[in-house]
Design an enzyme around this catalytic site. Structure first.
Site, PDB file in Angstrom:
ATOM      1  N   ARG A   1      54.558  29.088  35.942  1.00  0.00           N
ATOM      2  CA  ARG A   1      55.199  28.771  34.658  1.00  0.00           C
ATOM      3  C   ARG A   1      55.943  29.904  33.859  1.00  0.00           C
ATOM      4  O   ARG A   1      57.075  29.594  33.457  1.00  0.00           O
ATOM      5  CB  ARG A   1      54.223  28.287  33.562  1.00  0.00           C
ATOM      6  CG  ARG A   1      54.836  28.062  31.789  1.00  0.00           C
ATOM      7  CD  ARG A   1      53.631  27.347  31.112  1.00  0.00           C
ATOM      8  NE  ARG A   1      52.572  28.020  30.924  1.00  0.00           N
ATOM      9  CZ  ARG A   1      52.188  29.147  30.569  1.00  0.00           C
ATOM     10  NH1 ARG A   1      53.082  29.563  29.786  1.00  0.00           N
ATOM     11  NH2 ARG A   1      50.738  29.264  30.248  1.00  0.00           N
TER      12      ARG A   1
ATOM     13  N   TYR B   1      79.640  22.831  21.109  1.00  0.00           N
ATOM     14  CA  TYR B   1      78.967  21.662  21.780  1.00  0.00           C
ATOM     15  C   TYR B   1      78.123  20.953  20.571  1.00  0.00           C
ATOM     16  O   TYR B   1      77.407  21.575  19.940  1.00  0.00           O
ATOM     17  CB  TYR B   1      77.947  22.682  22.911  1.00  0.00           C
ATOM     18  CG  TYR B   1      77.187  21.501  23.638  1.00  0.00           C
ATOM     19  CD1 TYR B   1      77.770  20.410  24.097  1.00  0.00           C
ATOM     20  CD2 TYR B   1      75.687  21.534  23.621  1.00  0.00           C
ATOM     21  CE1 TYR B   1      77.250  19.325  24.717  1.00  0.00           C
ATOM     22  CE2 TYR B   1      75.216  20.557  24.450  1.00  0.00           C
ATOM     23  CZ  TYR B   1      75.832  19.624  25.246  1.00  0.00           C
ATOM     24  OH  TYR B   1      75.212  18.830  25.857  1.00  0.00           O
TER      25      TYR B   1
ATOM     26  N   ASP C   1      78.420  31.528  23.462  1.00  0.00           N
ATOM     27  CA  ASP C   1      78.403  30.506  24.560  1.00  0.00           C
ATOM     28  C   ASP C   1      79.691  30.612  25.279  1.00  0.00           C
ATOM     29  O   ASP C   1      80.631  30.267  24.781  1.00  0.00           O
ATOM     30  CB  ASP C   1      78.170  28.956  23.637  1.00  0.00           C
ATOM     31  CG  ASP C   1      78.112  27.810  24.539  1.00  0.00           C
ATOM     32  OD1 ASP C   1      78.524  28.027  25.895  1.00  0.00           O
ATOM     33  OD2 ASP C   1      78.000  26.813  24.260  1.00  0.00           O
TER      34      ASP C   1
ATOM     35  N   LYS D   1      77.044  23.100  34.212  1.00  0.00           N
ATOM     36  CA  LYS D   1      78.499  23.247  34.438  1.00  0.00           C
ATOM     37  C   LYS D   1      79.234  24.129  35.501  1.00  0.00           C
ATOM     38  O   LYS D   1      78.595  23.881  36.575  1.00  0.00           O
ATOM     39  CB  LYS D   1      79.096  23.714  32.885  1.00  0.00           C
ATOM     40  CG  LYS D   1      78.507  23.143  31.758  1.00  0.00           C
ATOM     41  CD  LYS D   1      78.436  21.366  31.898  1.00  0.00           C
ATOM     42  CE  LYS D   1      78.060  20.711  30.591  1.00  0.00           C
ATOM     43  NZ  LYS D   1      76.519  20.819  30.192  1.00  0.00           N
TER      44      LYS D   1
END
Length: 401
Positions: free
Chosen positions: A67, A120, A193, A218
């Site tokens: 994890r 975004y 970003d 992307k």
């Protein structure tokens, strides 16, 4: 589930490549790592969820449970940290949204955040709906307007400035170095970003940013088959450690198979980014003279408002994304998107296939996106074919208007 005697530190910065070669060469060879047992040039996929303890009850391998950590994920993180020049390293998440929200989760209740009006849409919606429930206050501002950015910051209270450049889907360009200076002077961090730029075209940490985020779904992956996000940090400070702990505690790490595919894609990132950026520029130039296009939004055009800043902080191209505003208002834009044959009408961006989307329909009320705008993600198809398809769609839509 880290152990006291497990290896610590920036393990995702390992490289067997020559230290004086370019980022492009190191990425092409995935940092030059060779699998020691078989001498394979491609590292294996590690899928085990648990690992054997040592006789003294420790984990000398550095792994105890999947994890918080995974060997395949570390390999991809090493390439990403190298590409961004990230001293703290990189952290891969299950999506770009998971990466972004981890940053906001590391803030304290009562902190003030300044974010861009153009960003975004899913993250902006999350900030509006969820951030106040976590005790954060928000100010949205046009971050390409440095005076407005400066005025929005509250010294001592503003802890994070979040910018996206180029900003989706209007492709506005924010001066990263200037934004970093403004943020730092007020005691805030700057997070960028950089999804639409990629580290091929912009490296925000080198311009003064503290964090850089990508939706690795992307262009970093580029094949429309992986959902992933990444954060890279300028320094391993307590804030970075909080982000790391958030990922470990929430189980937000990327899966090993997705990391394996992402590693495959990072090897060709420079080739794809160069081809897609060059194609986007050619399309922008040709569409600027189209009789049914009223405006082209692309920072690579000399008359674009952000061109001068983009030339300073972007290299080897201006990215693969552009938008066009179509004659005939919203009806003209939607009719054009309905008539393309080679372009694909689909959400997302950065893949090797070219995509077209009417963003105002997706974002809905409150969107800053004009209703006559079509967002274009340029792939690697022949540019003449892409232009010809848009041309016939624009003319067909205009003929029936």
């Amino acid at each position: 589930m880290s152990q006291p005697n497990a290896p610590q530190g920036p393990s995702n910065s390992r490289s067997d490549a020559a230290p004086d070669v370019t980022r492009r060469s190191r990425a092409a060879q995935a940092m030059g790592r060779i699998e020691p047992e078989t001498r394979a040039v491609v590292m294996p996929l590690h899928v085990s969820t648990t690992f054997i303890r040592d006789p003294d009850n420790g984990y000398s391998s550095g792994y105890c449970y999947a994890r918080p950590d995974n060997a395949t994920v570390r390999e991809a993180e090493a390439v990403l940290a190298m590409l961004e020049g990230a001293e703290a390293g990189a952290l891969l998440f299950g999506s770009g949204m998971a990466a972004a929200t981890a940053v906001f989760g590391a803030l304290e209740s009562g902190d003030h955040v300044v974010a861009g009006t153009v960003m975004y849409w899913a993250l902006k919606r999350w900030l509006r709906e969820e951030a106040p429930r976590r005790g954060l206050t928000l100010t949205f501002v046009e971050t390409d307007d440095l005076d407005a950015l400066r005025a929005a910051i509250e010294p001592g209270r503003t802890k994070l400035v979040w910018i996206e450049t180029p900003g989706n889907p209007l492709w506005t360009v924010t001066d990263i170095a200037a934004a970093a200076e403004i943020a730092h002077r007020a005691g805030a961090r700057l997070a960028v970003d950089s999804t639409a730029a990629s580290p091929v075209h912009t490296r925000p940490l080198e311009l003064g940013a503290d964090l850089v985020m990508h939706s690795a779904t992307k262009i970093l992956n580029g094949h429309s088959d992986v959902v992933a996000g990444v954060l890279a940090g300028a320094r391993a400070d307590p804030f970075w450690e909080r982000i790391r702990n958030i990922r470990a505690g929430s189980g937000g790490i990327l899966g090993p198979f997705e990391a394996y595919l992402l590693m495959r894609s990072l090897r060709t990132l420079h080739l794809r980014a160069a081809a897609q950026s060059a194609g986007a520029l050619r399309l922008a130039e040709r569409l600027s003279g189209h009789p049914h296009v009223t405006r082209v939004l692309y920072p690579g055009l000399p008359d674009d408002p952000g061109h001068a800043v983009a030339r300073r902080q972007m290299c080897d191209g201006f990215g693969f994304m552009l938008s066009i505003r179509v004659a005939g208002a919203e009806a003209g834009a939607i009719a054009t998107a309905a008539r393309v044959r080679l372009w694909k009408r689909a959400t997302s961006l950065g893949g090797v296939e070219s995509l077209i989307e009417h963003r105002a329909s997706v974002e809905g009320p409150g969107s800053p996106c004009p209703t006559d705008l079509l967002r274009l993600s340029t792939g690697i198809e022949d540019t003449d074919d892409l232009y010809g398809d848009l041309d016939q769609a624009l003319r067909a839509a205009h003929a029936v208007a």
